[in-house]
Structure formats: C-alpha cells, structure tokens
Design a protein around this motif. Structure first.
Motif, PDB file in Angstrom:
ATOM      1  N   ALA A 126       0.861  -1.188   0.000  1.00 49.65           N
ATOM      2  CA  ALA A 126       0.000   0.000   0.000  1.00 49.65           C
ATOM      3  C   ALA A 126       0.891   1.230   0.000  1.00 49.65           C
ATOM      4  CB  ALA A 126      -0.902  -0.001   1.229  1.00 49.65           C
ATOM      5  N   THR A 127       0.706   2.099  -0.975  1.00 46.94           N
ATOM      6  CA  THR A 127       1.605   3.241  -1.098  1.00 46.94           C
ATOM      7  C   THR A 127       0.940   4.316  -1.944  1.00 46.94           C
ATOM      8  OG1 THR A 127       3.883   3.866  -1.654  1.00 46.94           O
ATOM      9  CG2 THR A 127       2.774   2.373  -3.176  1.00 46.94           C
ATOM     10  N   PHE A 128       1.677   5.364  -2.192  1.00 47.08           N
ATOM     11  CA  PHE A 128       1.279   6.347  -3.190  1.00 47.08           C
ATOM     12  C   PHE A 128       2.019   6.026  -4.490  1.00 47.08           C
ATOM     13  CE2 PHE A 128      -0.047   8.397   0.633  1.00 47.08           C
ATOM     14  CZ  PHE A 128      -1.135   9.179   0.262  1.00 47.08           C
ATOM     15  N   VAL A 133       5.125  10.821  -7.981  1.00 47.46           N
ATOM     16  CA  VAL A 133       5.686  11.832  -7.077  1.00 47.46           C
ATOM     17  C   VAL A 133       6.884  12.508  -7.737  1.00 47.46           C
ATOM     18  CG1 VAL A 133       6.984  12.160  -4.922  1.00 47.46           C
ATOM     19  CG2 VAL A 133       4.891  10.779  -4.925  1.00 47.46           C
ATOM     20  N   GLY A 134       7.801  11.693  -8.250  1.00 44.62           N
ATOM     21  CA  GLY A 134       8.993  12.239  -8.882  1.00 44.62           C
ATOM     22  C   GLY A 134       8.685  13.030 -10.150  1.00 44.62           C
ATOM     23  N   THR A 135       7.755  12.529 -10.960  1.00 43.70           N
ATOM     24  CA  THR A 135       7.455  13.258 -12.199  1.00 43.70           C
ATOM     25  C   THR A 135       6.773  14.595 -11.911  1.00 43.70           C
ATOM     26  OG1 THR A 135       5.333  12.103 -12.522  1.00 43.70           O
ATOM     27  CG2 THR A 135       7.281  11.138 -13.554  1.00 43.70           C
ATOM     28  N   ILE A 136       5.928  14.639 -10.864  1.00 49.35           N
ATOM     29  CA  ILE A 136       5.301  15.914 -10.495  1.00 49.35           C
ATOM     30  C   ILE A 136       6.367  16.914 -10.069  1.00 49.35           C
ATOM     31  CG2 ILE A 136       3.793  17.071  -8.832  1.00 49.35           C
ATOM     32  CD1 ILE A 136       2.070  14.533  -8.786  1.00 49.35           C
ATOM     33  N   GLN A 281      10.778  27.551   0.497  1.00 49.49           N
ATOM     34  CA  GLN A 281      10.596  26.263  -0.177  1.00 49.49           C
ATOM     35  C   GLN A 281       9.482  26.463  -1.193  1.00 49.49           C
ATOM     36  OE1 GLN A 281      10.638  22.652   2.160  1.00 49.49           O
ATOM     37  NE2 GLN A 281       9.340  21.555   0.699  1.00 49.49           N
ATOM     38  N   ALA A 282       9.685  25.928  -2.382  1.00 47.13           N
ATOM     39  CA  ALA A 282       8.740  26.228  -3.465  1.00 47.13           C
ATOM     40  C   ALA A 282       7.505  25.346  -3.432  1.00 47.13           C
ATOM     41  CB  ALA A 282       9.445  26.085  -4.817  1.00 47.13           C
ATOM     42  N   MET A 283       7.684  24.049  -3.185  1.00 45.97           N
ATOM     43  CA  MET A 283       6.558  23.115  -3.246  1.00 45.97           C
ATOM     44  C   MET A 283       6.871  21.872  -2.429  1.00 45.97           C
ATOM     45  SD  MET A 283       7.407  20.162  -5.164  1.00 45.97           S
ATOM     46  CE  MET A 283       6.127  19.660  -6.301  1.00 45.97           C
ATOM     47  N   SER A 284       5.807  21.118  -2.166  1.00 46.79           N
ATOM     48  CA  SER A 284       5.969  19.816  -1.521  1.00 46.79           C
ATOM     49  C   SER A 284       4.828  18.922  -1.980  1.00 46.79           C
ATOM     50  CB  SER A 284       5.938  19.956   0.007  1.00 46.79           C
ATOM     51  OG  SER A 284       6.110  18.697   0.631  1.00 46.79           O
ATOM     52  N   ILE A 285       5.134  17.657  -2.222  1.00 46.31           N
ATOM     53  CA  ILE A 285       4.097  16.700  -2.582  1.00 46.31           C
ATOM     54  C   ILE A 285       3.259  16.385  -1.339  1.00 46.31           C
ATOM     55  CG2 ILE A 285       3.627  14.363  -3.403  1.00 46.31           C
ATOM     56  CD1 ILE A 285       4.719  16.144  -5.581  1.00 46.31           C
ATOM     57  N   PHE A 286       1.937  16.437  -1.500  1.00 46.74           N
ATOM     58  CA  PHE A 286       1.027  16.094  -0.405  1.00 46.74           C
ATOM     59  C   PHE A 286       0.548  14.669  -0.592  1.00 46.74           C
ATOM     60  CE2 PHE A 286      -3.417  16.390   1.451  1.00 46.74           C
ATOM     61  CZ  PHE A 286      -2.988  16.227   2.759  1.00 46.74           C
ATOM     62  N   LYS A 287       0.869  13.839   0.407  1.00 46.17           N
ATOM     63  CA  LYS A 287       0.394  12.454   0.437  1.00 46.17           C
ATOM     64  C   LYS A 287      -0.455  12.319   1.698  1.00 46.17           C
ATOM     65  CE  LYS A 287       4.279  10.129   0.212  1.00 46.17           C
ATOM     66  NZ  LYS A 287       5.362   9.182  -0.099  1.00 46.17           N
ATOM     67  N   PHE A 327      -1.729  -1.200  -4.110  1.00 46.09           N
ATOM     68  CA  PHE A 327      -2.686  -0.122  -4.301  1.00 46.09           C
ATOM     69  C   PHE A 327      -1.925   1.187  -4.220  1.00 46.09           C
ATOM     70  CE2 PHE A 327      -5.910   2.974  -3.868  1.00 46.09           C
ATOM     71  CZ  PHE A 327      -7.031   2.436  -4.467  1.00 46.09           C
ATOM     72  N   LEU A 328      -2.028   1.976  -5.289  1.00 50.21           N
ATOM     73  CA  LEU A 328      -1.305   3.243  -5.375  1.00 50.21           C
ATOM     74  C   LEU A 328      -2.292   4.393  -5.233  1.00 50.21           C
ATOM     75  CD1 LEU A 328       0.954   2.474  -8.498  1.00 50.21           C
ATOM     76  CD2 LEU A 328       1.271   1.773  -6.113  1.00 50.21           C
ATOM     77  N   CYS A 329      -2.147   5.170  -4.158  1.00 48.87           N
ATOM     78  CA  CYS A 329      -2.950   6.377  -3.982  1.00 48.87           C
ATOM     79  C   CYS A 329      -2.332   7.520  -4.792  1.00 48.87           C
ATOM     80  CB  CYS A 329      -3.020   6.753  -2.508  1.00 48.87           C
ATOM     81  SG  CYS A 329      -3.788   5.500  -1.454  1.00 48.87           S
ATOM     82  N   GLU A 330      -3.138   8.533  -5.080  1.00 49.89           N
ATOM     83  CA  GLU A 330      -2.707   9.626  -5.944  1.00 49.89           C
ATOM     84  C   GLU A 330      -2.054  10.750  -5.146  1.00 49.89           C
ATOM     85  OE1 GLU A 330      -3.009  10.522  -9.494  1.00 49.89           O
ATOM     86  OE2 GLU A 330      -2.906   8.342  -9.463  1.00 49.89           O
TER      87      GLU A 330
END
Length: 355
Positions: A126-128, A133-136, A281-287, A327-330
């Motif tokens: 179970a993950t994102f 994540v990397g491509t975003i 900091q410019a951005m961060s991925i939200f999981k 299962f990959l969450c977005e």
C-alpha cells in the motif's frame, strides 16, 4: 441449562468472528520506522485510529530508525498473535529473516509506503504512486524554470538530493524526476556544477535533515553558491526532511525569500509548509496519510474475510521474488498558491499548526 447457554455463547462468538472476519480480539501489528519525522507520527496515529474504529486491536510500534529494534518489535508482534502485519520498513532489504517467521505462521504482511524486498512474505503493498511523485516534482521545476523555452546559452543551475539508499522508494522518486529532467541535463539547459547527478551521489542516509544540510553546505563552499556568488536556480529534493536541511544551509549562505532557489519536497511537513509560506521552499508533494491509512484498513479487512484485497497495480512493484499486488494512492503537490485549500480546508492542519 448452563451447558446450553455455554454452547449458544460459543456459537455466537464464532459467528461474530466469521461474519466480517474479525472480533475485538483480532490484533494487527503496525511497525513504523521512527517518531523523529512528523510524517511517520501521522501515519502511525491515522493507522491506529482507523484500525481501532474498524474493530481491531492494534500493536503500534516505532523503531527509532534502528533496524535491530524494528526486527525485535516484529518478532514480538509475531509471537503475540498478530494476524496481519503492516510494516513501513527502515531498510527494505533487512527484514527477510524475521518475515520468514511470519510466513511460516501464515501471517499476512502489508508493506506500507516502502516496499519490503527479497521476501515471499509480503502479501500486498500500500503506497502512493511514487514514480508520479517524482514526475510531479520534475514537471514543477520544468514549468517554474521555463526550461522548455531556454537553451544551453541560458541554462538553469541545479543540484540534486534524494533519500536513503536502503529505501526502495528513491528508485521511483528520483527515477521519475530524472526521467523528466535528464533531457534538459543532456542538452545543457540544466547545469549541475557539482556533477553529482546519479542516485548514489545524491542519496541522503536516513533521509536526515542534518546530513542534507552538511552536503548542501559542502556544495555551497565548493561551488561558491550565494546571492552574490555563483548562480543557483533550484535544488531538487525528494522529500521535506532533506529540503529542510538544504533550506537551512541556503539561509546561512545569505539567501532570503527575494532570491531563494526553488526547492522541491514531499510530505507537506509543518516545517516545510511554513517555509513555503515564508518563501524558502517552493513546493511539496502532499500524500494524505488519512487516505493511505483508510486504504490499508480495507486491505486488512479483505484479508481477514479471506478475500483478495483491493489493488490497482499488478505490474510495477517487484520485490525480488515477484510482483507484489499494490494499491497506489494519488499524490498532488502543494505550494503557496493552494496550501490553504489543500491542507487547512481539508482539516489536515489547523491555522495554529502553521504559525
């Protein structure tokens, strides 16, 4: 009469276990790497709350980023009667022996967020979507640095950081980002003055803020980076704990919000969100750990009912013994432009959390 009552109660208890696959005594072990990172505290708390709400007894343990401690905790979970183990591993290659004990006892294992390698004991993952994540992150830098409209005569200067070499996820985070950014490196539109662009060169032991800060300080010294020195447009960072160390080093070098290089991140930790608000900091991925916890509970429920757990990927994640159904969450990204809607309006944080 007493015998009849005993038989009836026993039958009722058996029906409660068989109907829905669990009773209040069904125990689930949850193993998290450390309490030192905000992300794992939230994952553990969300997992425990949602599993208990679903009717399970939960043994939640944190391993202080120490592999022998995590192994010992898992051994205790196995011997204490846990029916399912949910494990976010410190090192995905270090649990083979202890999980063989789980496999022999027919205890199902859900690898949580980090894939556990080289063992047949892993039932599900179970993950994102870690490649996404990397491509975003990479696409964000392409957009904000206007790389599509630049040439090698007007390059963007960038350095690169990723996480712990024992975490299989860096292959996806860093790999996804570099799939986006490498064409610009190859054409000279991105210039990395240090020349450190391979995964191993950019790895950060234990995702450590302190280690990332030390490396960034060395890069600043060796390349003369600074607001009045060598130009630095961006630093790619796979996550927030590394980003925080990078930010600390850049602030010490004299950068401020008016001239700060673009820094990427992941997890939307409180410190990093505060840095986004400050402009460092410019951005961060939200999981959203609530989403991942809810999905993991569905997997546990399915296992306890003797059913196949819900998955949406059966091709991507091979742990060395075969493909692990996943299962990959977005994931999505947060920035100064959308953090209020993403993090405050959704109830993930309060305004007081970000003061």
């Amino acid at each position: 009469m007493k015998k009849l009552l005993t038989v009836v109660l026993a039958a009722l208890a058996l029906s409660l276990v068989s109907c829905g696959g669990k009773s209040s005594s069904t125990k689930v072990g949850v193993s998290m790497p450390t309490k030192d990172l905000q992300r794992w505290n939230q994952d553990g708390a969300n997992m425990k709350a949602q599993l208990e709400k679903a009717g399970y007894t939960v043994d939640l343990q944190y391993a202080a980023n120490d592999i022998p401690t995590q192994v010992s905790q898992l051994e205790n979970m196995i011997t204490s009667g846990c029916k399912v183990l949910v494990i976010a591993s410190i090192d995905g290659n270090a649990l083979t022996n202890v999980l063989e004990q789980a496999r022999k006892k027919k205890i199902d294992v859900i690898a949580y967020d980090r894939l556990i390698m080289n063992t047949k004991a892993v039932t599900y993952y179970a993950t994102f979507d870690n490649y996404k994540v990397g491509t975003i992150q990479g696409e964000y830098l392409v957009d904000k640095l206007n790389l599509k409209n630049r040439s090698k005569d007007d390059p963007a200067y960038m350095e690169f950081f990723t996480g712990d070499p024992g975490d299989n996820n860096i292959n996806f985070f860093f790999g996804g980002a570099m799939d986006v950014l490498k064409p610009y490196l190859d054409s000279g539109v991105i210039v990395c003055r240090s020349g450190q662009t391979s995964r191993d060169q950019c790895a950060t032991l234990n995702w450590s803020t302190e280690e990332a800060q030390k490396r960034m300080e060395n890069l600043i010294t060796s390349n003369g980076y600074g607001p009045k020195g060598t130009k630095l447009d961006a630093v790619y960072s796979s996550n927030d704990s590394c980003a925080n160390g990078i930010t600390n080093a850049l602030v010490q070098a004299g950068y401020d919000a008016s001239n700060f290089p673009l820094i990427t991140g992941q997890d939307c930790d409180k410190v990093s969100v505060k840095n986004m608000i400050k402009g460092t900091q410019a951005m961060s991925i939200f999981k959203d750990t609530r989403t991942l916890a809810a999905q993991t509970v569905k997997m546990v429920d399915a296992i306890m009912q003797g059913k196949d757990a819900p998955v949406n990927d059966t091709t991507t994640y091979n742990n060395g013994t075969g493909i692990i159904p996943s299962f990959l969450c977005e994931p999505v990204y947060g920035s100064i432009d959308n953090y209020k809607e993403l993090l405050l309006d959704s109830g993930y944080y309060t305004e007081a959390d970000l003061k």
